[in-house]
Scaffold this active site. Structure first.
Site, PDB file in Angstrom:
ATOM      1  CE  LYS A 224       0.561   2.118  -3.156  1.00 54.80           C
ATOM      2  NZ  LYS A 224       0.375   1.127  -2.099  1.00 54.80           N
ATOM      3  NE  ARG A 263       4.084  -4.237  -4.244  1.00 58.47           N
ATOM      4  CZ  ARG A 263       3.555  -3.471  -5.186  1.00 58.47           C
ATOM      5  NH1 ARG A 263       3.483  -2.166  -5.029  1.00 58.47           N
ATOM      6  NH2 ARG A 263       3.072  -4.018  -6.302  1.00 58.47           N
TER       7      ARG A 263
HETATM    8  N1  PMM Z   1       0.427  -1.564  -3.342  1.00 59.58           N
HETATM    9  C1  PMM Z   1       0.083  -1.923  -4.588  1.00 59.58           C
HETATM   10  C2  PMM Z   1       0.127  -3.273  -4.998  1.00 59.58           C
HETATM   11  N2  PMM Z   1       0.568  -4.233  -4.152  1.00 59.58           N
HETATM   12  N3  PMM Z   1       1.384  -4.857  -2.038  1.00 59.58           N
HETATM   13  C3  PMM Z   1       1.741  -4.529  -0.784  1.00 59.58           C
HETATM   14  N4  PMM Z   1       2.161  -5.489   0.070  1.00 59.58           N
HETATM   15  N5  PMM Z   1       1.677  -3.250  -0.332  1.00 59.58           N
HETATM   16  C4  PMM Z   1       1.248  -2.221  -1.123  1.00 59.58           C
HETATM   17  O1  PMM Z   1       1.192  -1.068  -0.646  1.00 59.58           O
HETATM   18  C5  PMM Z   1       0.864  -2.530  -2.469  1.00 59.58           C
HETATM   19  C6  PMM Z   1       0.938  -3.888  -2.884  1.00 59.58           C
HETATM   20  C7  PMM Z   1      -0.393  -0.874  -5.545  1.00 59.58           C
HETATM   21  O2  PMM Z   1       0.696  -0.227  -6.141  1.00 59.58           O
HETATM   22  P1  PMM Z   1       1.193  -0.542  -7.645  1.00 59.58           P
HETATM   23  O3  PMM Z   1      -0.004  -0.461  -8.550  1.00 59.58           O
HETATM   24  O4  PMM Z   1       2.216   0.449  -7.996  1.00 59.58           O
HETATM   25  O5  PMM Z   1       1.771  -1.917  -7.662  1.00 59.58           O
END
Ligand code: PMM
Length: 285
Positions: A224, A263
């Site tokens: 991020k 994650r």
């Molecule tokens: N961040 C993203 C998408 N889904 N789900 C959870 N539970 N926590 C998060 O911090 C989260 C998520 C955005 O990141 P990405 O675009 O790399 O998937």
């Protein structure tokens, strides 16, 4: 000082260490891997690869939540994720569906998904929490204040830790009131969602206060923007594809703080990191 996960989520793997969730974004516009896995075959191959690297769960999503992103329609989202969820689940991979739509969650679970990851904690679609209760699957309830198009205008807090804790507690109450089992709920502070870098760091530094809610914690900090800023050189953000070492460092520290699941995009580095943390925690008791 060091903590093992406070609890595990029922009906999901229990490796006796922090779990590692690998991310498959079936989107044209996610910040971390824009468009790389939009074709179903590429997304399925990527999910398999994350599983081979040791991911405990693979999170499949069809909507980018990067700041400013536009939402796809529900049919578009279904077309993106269902073939991927179905193929990976059929191979015995534990899949979670990253969606804010009840209809997508229901289809994904019938295609084999084992859990729902709703970044809005059920707030974006009022059918979500009752649907998850009926499906009787685990759900991650994340802290969220609004859709990506406007969320950064909501990044205003007097005490970010207390406010996130209170707002997420309200979503937990809503989930329980809808009939979701307490042992099916995980909680996530929502790193980067309606938050500045300063807010993200304060939340990471105070995970114990979120743990005090009594539910397993998930943290999604991987790649991020606040890591890009931390590692910037000559006023140039560290590029997204060069943030995995820092992401693994967060995984180790999160695991030591008692987080249940991280994650991440790069599974192998975070899996090593949480194994080190788990051994470290054991040595400190
Ligand atoms: N961040 C993203 C998408 N889904 N789900 C959870 N539970 N926590 C998060 O911090 C989260 C998520 C955005 O990141 P990405 O675009 O790399 O998937």
């Amino acid at each position: 000082m060091y903590a093992a996960p406070a609890a595990y989520v029922a009906d999901l793997p229990r490796p006796e260490r922090c779990l590692v969730m690998g991310v498959v974004n079936v989107t044209p516009d996610s910040f971390s891997d824009a468009g790389a896995w939009l074709e179903p075959a590429a997304a399925i191959a990527h999910g398999r690869d994350l599983h081979r690297q040791g991911a405990d769960l693979v999170d499949v999503g069809g909507e980018s939540t990067r700041p400013g992103a536009e939402r796809p329609g529900v049919d578009e989202e279904l077309d993106r994720v269902i073939p991927v969820v179905g193929a990976l689940s059929a191979e015995g991979i534990v899949v979670s569906i990253d969606t804010m739509r009840a209809a997508v969650a229901v289809e994904a679970v019938s295609a084999g998904a084992s859990a729902v990851n709703d970044v809005s904690g059920g707030a974006a679609d009022l059918d979500m929490l009752p649907a998850v209760a009926r499906l009787s699957v685990p759900i991650t309830v994340m802290h969220w204040r609004g859709h990506s198009a406007t969320m950064q205008s909501m990044a205003s807090y007097t005490d970010v830790v207390a406010e996130v804790q209170a707002e997420v507690a309200a979503r937990i109450d809503a989930a329980l009131a809808a009939g979701i089992r307490a042992d099916h709920i995980a909680v996530d502070p929502g790193i980067g969602f309606a938050k500045t870098g300063e807010h993200n760091w304060r939340l990471l530094g105070h995970l114990d206060e979120l743990r005090a809610l009594g539910f397993p914690l998930m943290v999604g900090a991987s790649r991020k923007a606040f890591l890009g800023s931390l590692l910037a050189e000559n006023a140039r953000l560290r590029p997204v594809d060069a943030r995995d070492d820092a992401s693994a460092a967060i995984s180790a520290l999160a695991a030591l703080a008692g987080v249940w699941c991280v994650r991440v995009h790069d599974v192998s580095s975070s899996l090593d990191a949480v194994k080190v943390a788990s051994r470290w925690a054991r040595a400190s008791t």
